[in-house]
Structures are given as C-alpha cells and as structure tokens.
Write a protein that holds these residues in place. Structure first.
Motif, PDB file in Angstrom:
ATOM      1  N   GLY A  17      59.883  51.330  26.914  1.00  0.00           N
ATOM      2  CA  GLY A  17      59.856  50.249  28.413  1.00  0.00           C
ATOM      3  C   GLY A  17      59.329  49.956  29.325  1.00  0.00           C
ATOM      4  N   ASN A  18      58.825  51.085  29.573  1.00  0.00           N
ATOM      5  CA  ASN A  18      57.539  51.233  31.131  1.00  0.00           C
ATOM      6  C   ASN A  18      56.433  51.944  30.817  1.00  0.00           C
ATOM      7  OD1 ASN A  18      59.995  50.747  32.862  1.00  0.00           O
ATOM      8  ND2 ASN A  18      60.592  52.888  32.391  1.00  0.00           N
ATOM      9  N   GLN A  19      56.133  51.384  29.434  1.00  0.00           N
ATOM     10  CA  GLN A  19      54.657  51.534  29.372  1.00  0.00           C
ATOM     11  C   GLN A  19      53.387  50.973  29.846  1.00  0.00           C
ATOM     12  OE1 GLN A  19      52.502  54.000  27.631  1.00  0.00           O
ATOM     13  NE2 GLN A  19      54.701  55.511  27.253  1.00  0.00           N
ATOM     14  N   PRO A  20      52.085  50.791  30.003  1.00  0.00           N
ATOM     15  CA  PRO A  20      51.697  49.964  30.681  1.00  0.00           C
ATOM     16  C   PRO A  20      50.907  49.350  29.633  1.00  0.00           C
ATOM     17  CG  PRO A  20      50.938  52.521  31.342  1.00  0.00           C
ATOM     18  CD  PRO A  20      52.116  51.850  30.637  1.00  0.00           C
ATOM     19  N   GLN A  21      51.183  47.739  29.839  1.00  0.00           N
ATOM     20  CA  GLN A  21      51.018  46.765  28.714  1.00  0.00           C
ATOM     21  C   GLN A  21      49.930  45.684  29.518  1.00  0.00           C
ATOM     22  OE1 GLN A  21      54.446  44.497  27.954  1.00  0.00           O
ATOM     23  NE2 GLN A  21      54.908  45.802  27.142  1.00  0.00           N
TER      24      GLN A  21
END
Length: 171
Positions: A17-21
């Motif tokens: 959920g916290n992956q850079p996008q």
C-alpha cells in the motif's frame, strides 16, 4: 531459508500500500501553432535554412500528488534573413506521483515526464512542418537527464548565494 521467506512475505504485504507510484493519466496537446509568414514567396528562395530549437517546461500542481507537465517545443526556420516558418507545440501530460520524497518527485517531473512527452511533441512538430509545405524535419533525441542535472546545478548555486532566503529565486 524459511525465515527469510517469511520475513520477505511479511514485509511485502504492508509495503504494497505504501509503494511509490508514478502513473501517466493523460497526454494531450495544450496548444499548437504553425506560421509561414512569407509563404508562398519563401518557397522560391535558395540558400541554407537556419534552424533554432527552443525547449521549455512548466510543472503545475493539480492536487495531492497530481501534476500537469507542459513541454514546449518551438522550431524557427529562417532563410536568407526571412522567417520561413515557426512551429510550436505545447505537449502536456497529467502525472500522478505518490510515495516519493520531494527530491525524487522533482527528478521524475524534470526527467521522466518530459521524456514521456517528447516523442508526441516531436511528431507534432514534424507533421506541422511537412503539412506546411516544407521538407520534413525530425528533431533529434533530447537528453532530459542532462538538462535536469544542469538545472539542478544552477538551482543549487543560486541557493548557495542566497542562504537566508532559498526560495527568493523561485518567486
């Protein structure tokens, strides 16, 4: 080995959920123009054309983690001191950037975004020049990483000169 797999799996779930996008939402032409002010007389001129290419980029925040990047490409051709044509396109894109620190966000907006937009702008310029009755012109690839590095170097030098107000040069 089992511990490594368990730790890796346990660590992957919360990070998902916290992956850079970084996502491209849309690419569009914001503005385009072509002028041949001395046509049709310019078609009878002989000589070596002089070409001048100018690049510009603007970034505007549209909301939380959403940015519009506008790459402006202008090509001016003169022949024997007369303007043969001016082709300009403002190729824009909307990008979503989340989970990156400010430095990486700035780098993505300064390198990856214009690299994404450039082929579209290049094609628009080529089409306008050819449709204007002139020989095709294909803009050579641009190294936006180098342009960004130079821009970053200039900003850092400017900030070093004005230690008390680092944003003074950006107002």
């Amino acid at each position: 080995m089992a511990d490594e797999t368990a730790n890796g799996a346990a660590g992957a779930a919360p990070e998902a959920g916290n992956q850079p996008q970084f996502a491209l939402q849309r690419i569009y032409i914001k503005d385009a123009s072509f002028e041949a002010p001395n046509a049709p007389q310019v078609f009878q001129e002989q000589g070596q054309p002089e070409l001048q290419l100018n690049l510009g980029q603007k970034v505007a925040g549209l909301g939380e983690g959403v940015f519009e990047v506008v790459l402006t490409v202008s090509l001016t051709c003169t022949l024997n001191g007369k303007n043969a044509y001016l082709a300009e396109v403002q190729q824009a894109g909307i990008f979503t950037i989340a989970g990156f620190d400010a430095q990486n966000t700035d780098a993505l907006l300064g390198t990856y975004a214009p690299n994404t937009l450039f082929p579209y702008a290049r094609q628009q310029i080529a089409d306008m020049v050819q449709n204007g009755g002139f020989p095709p012109f294909l803009i050579q690839p641009i190294n936006f990483d180098q342009i960004y590095a130079e821009s970053l170097r200039r900003r850092q030098q400017g900030e070093g000169q004005t230690d008390t107000t680092p944003d003074a040069g950006h107002a």
